[in-house]
Design a protein around this motif. Sequence first.
Motif, PDB file in Angstrom:
ATOM      1  N   GLY A   1       0.127  13.171  -0.578  1.00  0.00           N
ATOM      2  CA  GLY A   1      -0.264  13.605  -1.912  1.00  0.00           C
ATOM      3  C   GLY A   1       0.499  12.960  -3.055  1.00  0.00           C
ATOM      4  N   SER A   2       1.674  12.400  -2.783  1.00  0.00           N
ATOM      5  CA  SER A   2       2.435  11.747  -3.859  1.00  0.00           C
ATOM      6  C   SER A   2       3.438  10.762  -3.269  1.00  0.00           C
ATOM      7  CB  SER A   2       3.168  12.776  -4.724  1.00  0.00           C
ATOM      8  OG  SER A   2       4.191  13.417  -3.984  1.00  0.00           O
ATOM      9  N   HIS A   3       3.912   9.850  -4.104  1.00  0.00           N
ATOM     10  CA  HIS A   3       4.833   8.812  -3.640  1.00  0.00           C
ATOM     11  C   HIS A   3       6.196   9.374  -3.247  1.00  0.00           C
ATOM     12  CE1 HIS A   3       2.064   5.605  -4.638  1.00  0.00           C
ATOM     13  NE2 HIS A   3       1.898   6.117  -5.850  1.00  0.00           N
ATOM     14  N   ASP A   4       6.712  10.316  -4.027  1.00  0.00           N
ATOM     15  CA  ASP A   4       8.027  10.852  -3.676  1.00  0.00           C
ATOM     16  C   ASP A   4       7.967  11.650  -2.380  1.00  0.00           C
ATOM     17  OD1 ASP A   4       6.527  12.774  -5.050  1.00  0.00           O
ATOM     18  OD2 ASP A   4       8.278  13.767  -5.902  1.00  0.00           O
ATOM     19  N   ALA A   5       6.819  12.312  -2.146  1.00  0.00           N
ATOM     20  CA  ALA A   5       6.668  13.054  -0.890  1.00  0.00           C
ATOM     21  C   ALA A   5       6.662  12.099   0.304  1.00  0.00           C
ATOM     22  CB  ALA A   5       5.381  13.876  -0.920  1.00  0.00           C
ATOM     23  N   THR A   6       6.052  10.931   0.135  1.00  0.00           N
ATOM     24  CA  THR A   6       6.046   9.935   1.205  1.00  0.00           C
ATOM     25  C   THR A   6       7.456   9.412   1.475  1.00  0.00           C
ATOM     26  OG1 THR A   6       3.787   9.226   0.677  1.00  0.00           O
ATOM     27  CG2 THR A   6       5.151   7.673   1.914  1.00  0.00           C
ATOM     28  N   ALA A   7       8.177   9.082   0.407  1.00  0.00           N
ATOM     29  CA  ALA A   7       9.539   8.569   0.560  1.00  0.00           C
ATOM     30  C   ALA A   7      10.437   9.575   1.278  1.00  0.00           C
ATOM     31  CB  ALA A   7      10.123   8.220  -0.807  1.00  0.00           C
ATOM     32  N   LEU A   8      10.327  10.824   0.897  1.00  0.00           N
ATOM     33  CA  LEU A   8      11.158  11.859   1.518  1.00  0.00           C
ATOM     34  C   LEU A   8      10.749  12.105   2.964  1.00  0.00           C
ATOM     35  CD1 LEU A   8      11.463  14.355  -1.473  1.00  0.00           C
ATOM     36  CD2 LEU A   8      13.278  12.912  -0.503  1.00  0.00           C
ATOM     37  N   ALA A   9       9.451  11.986   3.248  1.00  0.00           N
ATOM     38  CA  ALA A   9       8.986  12.162   4.630  1.00  0.00           C
ATOM     39  C   ALA A   9       9.556  11.072   5.530  1.00  0.00           C
ATOM     40  CB  ALA A   9       7.458  12.138   4.678  1.00  0.00           C
ATOM     41  N   VAL A  10       9.652   9.849   5.002  1.00  0.00           N
ATOM     42  CA  VAL A  10      10.248   8.745   5.767  1.00  0.00           C
ATOM     43  C   VAL A  10      11.748   8.963   5.906  1.00  0.00           C
ATOM     44  CG1 VAL A  10      10.769   6.272   5.750  1.00  0.00           C
ATOM     45  CG2 VAL A  10       8.463   7.069   5.162  1.00  0.00           C
ATOM     46  N   GLN A  11      12.408   9.289   4.812  1.00  0.00           N
ATOM     47  CA  GLN A  11      13.866   9.478   4.845  1.00  0.00           C
ATOM     48  C   GLN A  11      14.268  10.601   5.791  1.00  0.00           C
ATOM     49  OE1 GLN A  11      16.492   9.138   1.249  1.00  0.00           O
ATOM     50  NE2 GLN A  11      16.657  11.345   1.475  1.00  0.00           N
ATOM     51  N   ASN A  12      13.480  11.663   5.809  1.00  0.00           N
ATOM     52  CA  ASN A  12      13.796  12.817   6.661  1.00  0.00           C
ATOM     53  C   ASN A  12      13.220  12.701   8.068  1.00  0.00           C
ATOM     54  OD1 ASN A  12      15.135  13.996   4.496  1.00  0.00           O
ATOM     55  ND2 ASN A  12      13.275  15.000   3.740  1.00  0.00           N
ATOM     56  N   LYS A  13      12.662  11.544   8.369  1.00  0.00           N
ATOM     57  CA  LYS A  13      12.113  11.237   9.698  1.00  0.00           C
ATOM     58  C   LYS A  13      10.976  12.165  10.112  1.00  0.00           C
ATOM     59  CE  LYS A  13      16.424   9.180  11.408  1.00  0.00           C
ATOM     60  NZ  LYS A  13      17.424   9.122  12.496  1.00  0.00           N
ATOM     61  N   GLN A  14      10.223  12.628   9.108  1.00  0.00           N
ATOM     62  CA  GLN A  14       9.027  13.411   9.402  1.00  0.00           C
ATOM     63  C   GLN A  14       7.866  12.501   9.775  1.00  0.00           C
ATOM     64  OE1 GLN A  14       8.833  15.396   5.637  1.00  0.00           O
ATOM     65  NE2 GLN A  14      10.009  17.171   6.334  1.00  0.00           N
ATOM     66  N   VAL A  15       7.933  11.253   9.292  1.00  0.00           N
ATOM     67  CA  VAL A  15       6.995  10.203   9.705  1.00  0.00           C
ATOM     68  C   VAL A  15       7.820   8.958   9.991  1.00  0.00           C
ATOM     69  CG1 VAL A  15       5.055  11.119   8.368  1.00  0.00           C
ATOM     70  CG2 VAL A  15       6.583   9.426   7.326  1.00  0.00           C
ATOM     71  N   ASP A  16       7.204   8.017  10.696  1.00  0.00           N
ATOM     72  CA  ASP A  16       7.927   6.790  11.047  1.00  0.00           C
ATOM     73  C   ASP A  16       7.809   5.706   9.989  1.00  0.00           C
ATOM     74  OD1 ASP A  16       8.846   7.507  13.794  1.00  0.00           O
ATOM     75  OD2 ASP A  16       6.688   7.742  14.100  1.00  0.00           O
ATOM     76  N   ALA A  17       6.709   5.725   9.236  1.00  0.00           N
ATOM     77  CA  ALA A  17       6.501   4.730   8.191  1.00  0.00           C
ATOM     78  C   ALA A  17       5.522   5.289   7.168  1.00  0.00           C
ATOM     79  CB  ALA A  17       5.975   3.422   8.782  1.00  0.00           C
ATOM     80  N   GLY A  18       5.589   4.731   5.950  1.00  0.00           N
ATOM     81  CA  GLY A  18       4.694   5.222   4.916  1.00  0.00           C
ATOM     82  C   GLY A  18       4.464   4.193   3.832  1.00  0.00           C
ATOM     83  N   ALA A  19       3.351   4.335   3.099  1.00  0.00           N
ATOM     84  CA  ALA A  19       2.992   3.424   2.013  1.00  0.00           C
ATOM     85  C   ALA A  19       3.381   4.041   0.672  1.00  0.00           C
ATOM     86  CB  ALA A  19       1.495   3.139   2.048  1.00  0.00           C
ATOM     87  N   ILE A  20       3.936   3.214  -0.225  1.00  0.00           N
ATOM     88  CA  ILE A  20       4.473   3.746  -1.469  1.00  0.00           C
ATOM     89  C   ILE A  20       4.407   2.703  -2.586  1.00  0.00           C
ATOM     90  CG2 ILE A  20       6.836   3.050  -0.926  1.00  0.00           C
ATOM     91  CD1 ILE A  20       7.817   5.658  -2.214  1.00  0.00           C
ATOM     92  N   ASP A  21       4.376   3.172  -3.807  1.00  0.00           N
ATOM     93  CA  ASP A  21       4.451   2.338  -5.016  1.00  0.00           C
ATOM     94  C   ASP A  21       5.881   1.809  -5.143  1.00  0.00           C
ATOM     95  OD1 ASP A  21       5.226   1.823  -7.758  1.00  0.00           O
ATOM     96  OD2 ASP A  21       3.454   2.880  -8.452  1.00  0.00           O
ATOM     97  N   SER A  22       6.027   0.492  -5.293  1.00  0.00           N
ATOM     98  CA  SER A  22       7.361  -0.113  -5.363  1.00  0.00           C
ATOM     99  C   SER A  22       8.171   0.381  -6.555  1.00  0.00           C
ATOM    100  CB  SER A  22       7.246  -1.640  -5.427  1.00  0.00           C
ATOM    101  OG  SER A  22       6.570  -2.043  -6.625  1.00  0.00           O
ATOM    102  N   ALA A  23       7.512   0.523  -7.717  1.00  0.00           N
ATOM    103  CA  ALA A  23       8.230   0.949  -8.923  1.00  0.00           C
ATOM    104  C   ALA A  23       8.705   2.391  -8.803  1.00  0.00           C
ATOM    105  CB  ALA A  23       7.336   0.785 -10.153  1.00  0.00           C
ATOM    106  N   ILE A  24       7.854   3.260  -8.255  1.00  0.00           N
ATOM    107  CA  ILE A  24       8.249   4.656  -8.068  1.00  0.00           C
ATOM    108  C   ILE A  24       9.361   4.745  -7.026  1.00  0.00           C
ATOM    109  CG2 ILE A  24       7.477   6.942  -7.331  1.00  0.00           C
ATOM    110  CD1 ILE A  24       6.460   6.118 -10.079  1.00  0.00           C
ATOM    111  N   TYR A  25       9.262   3.937  -5.974  1.00  0.00           N
ATOM    112  CA  TYR A  25      10.323   3.932  -4.960  1.00  0.00           C
ATOM    113  C   TYR A  25      11.666   3.552  -5.590  1.00  0.00           C
ATOM    114  CZ  TYR A  25      13.321   2.338  -1.182  1.00  0.00           C
ATOM    115  OH  TYR A  25      14.398   2.154  -0.362  1.00  0.00           O
TER     116      TYR A  25
END
Length: 300
Positions: free
Chosen positions: A190-214
Motif C-alpha cells: 500500500g505504500s513505499h515506507d511499508a515496503t521498506a519496513l517489510a524488507v528491513q523487518n524480514k517480513q518479505v524477502d524483496a520489494g519494489a520501492i521509489d528510489s527518492a522515497i527510499y
Amino acid sequence: MKKFLMLITIFSLMLLSACGGNETDNTDGNGKEQSKETFTIGVIPVQTEGSMEAAMEKLQSTLSEKLDRDVAVEVYPDYNGVVEAMNYDKIDMAYFGPLTYVVAHEKSGAKAIITQLIDGEPFYYSYIITHKDNPWNSLEDLLKNSSKSDFAFGDINSTSGSLIPSIELKDREVYKSEDDHSFKSVRFTGSHDATALAVQNKQVDAGAIDSAIYNQLVDSGKVEADQIKTIWKSEKLFQYPWAVHENTDEETIKALKEAFLAIEDPEILDAFGASGFTEASNEDYESIRQAALKEGLIKE
C-alpha cells in the motif's frame, strides 16, 4: 381603488429594496473580491498518512497565503481514490504518481503543471531491495530460486512500486499477476515506507520501492541503510506530477506554479523526498503512458 393600487406598488418597491440590501457583497471597498471557494488538493499516500500530516498542513498554509484563498490538502488512503476524486470533480488539483496521472489525464483531462526535483533533477528510479542478510546481489540471483522468496509491491497503482517492476518481472517470466507468479508469495503493502519496513523487518524477502522515497526514509532514520541493499534499478522515470483539473483558469495555474517554485520549507520538501519543484507538462509522461498502454491500463 387607485389608492389601493398605489399602496401595492409602494409595498412591492419596498420589498425589492429590502432584498437588494440583503445581497452578499463579495468585494472590499476597492471592488476586489474578498472570498473564493476553497481550492481542494488530493494527495496520494506515498508514505503512511501520519508521516505526511504535518507537512501537508504547512503546504496548505503556504498555498493559502500565495493564492489568497482557502486551500484544503487531503492525503487519500489509496492512489485510485485521488484519480476518482479528480474524475468526479471533487478536487481542483492532485499530487499523482506518474501512472495515476496518466490514468487521470485519460479519464478527466487532468493537466500536469509542476513536478519535484531530486538533487536538482526531475527524475527518480524504481528499486528492488532486499535485506543485507540475504545472499542475493542482483535480481538474477533472487530469481534463481524465486519459489522460496516472498515479494512485495507498494500500491497496485504505483509507478515505481508496481507498474515498472512488474513489467520487468513479467519480461523475466516470473510474474503475471498477484495470483499467478513464481514467487513463494506476492503482496501489495500500500505504500513505499511499508515496503521498506517489510524488507528491513524480514517480513518479505524483496520489494519494489521509489528510489527518492527510499533515500528520504534513510535520511530521516525511519529505515536503516546498512540493513538493506538494492539489487535492481530501473531506467530514469520522470518525477511525480502536481496536476490541475482541466477547467482550471490560467491565472490560477500561474499562481500555483509561482507558489510551488518558491517553496523552500524542508519539512514540505522532505515529505516528498524533494529538493525543490520545477514545471512539468503532459509530454513528460509519454514513456509511462506507453507502459500503461502495454499493460492494458489505458486504451489507445
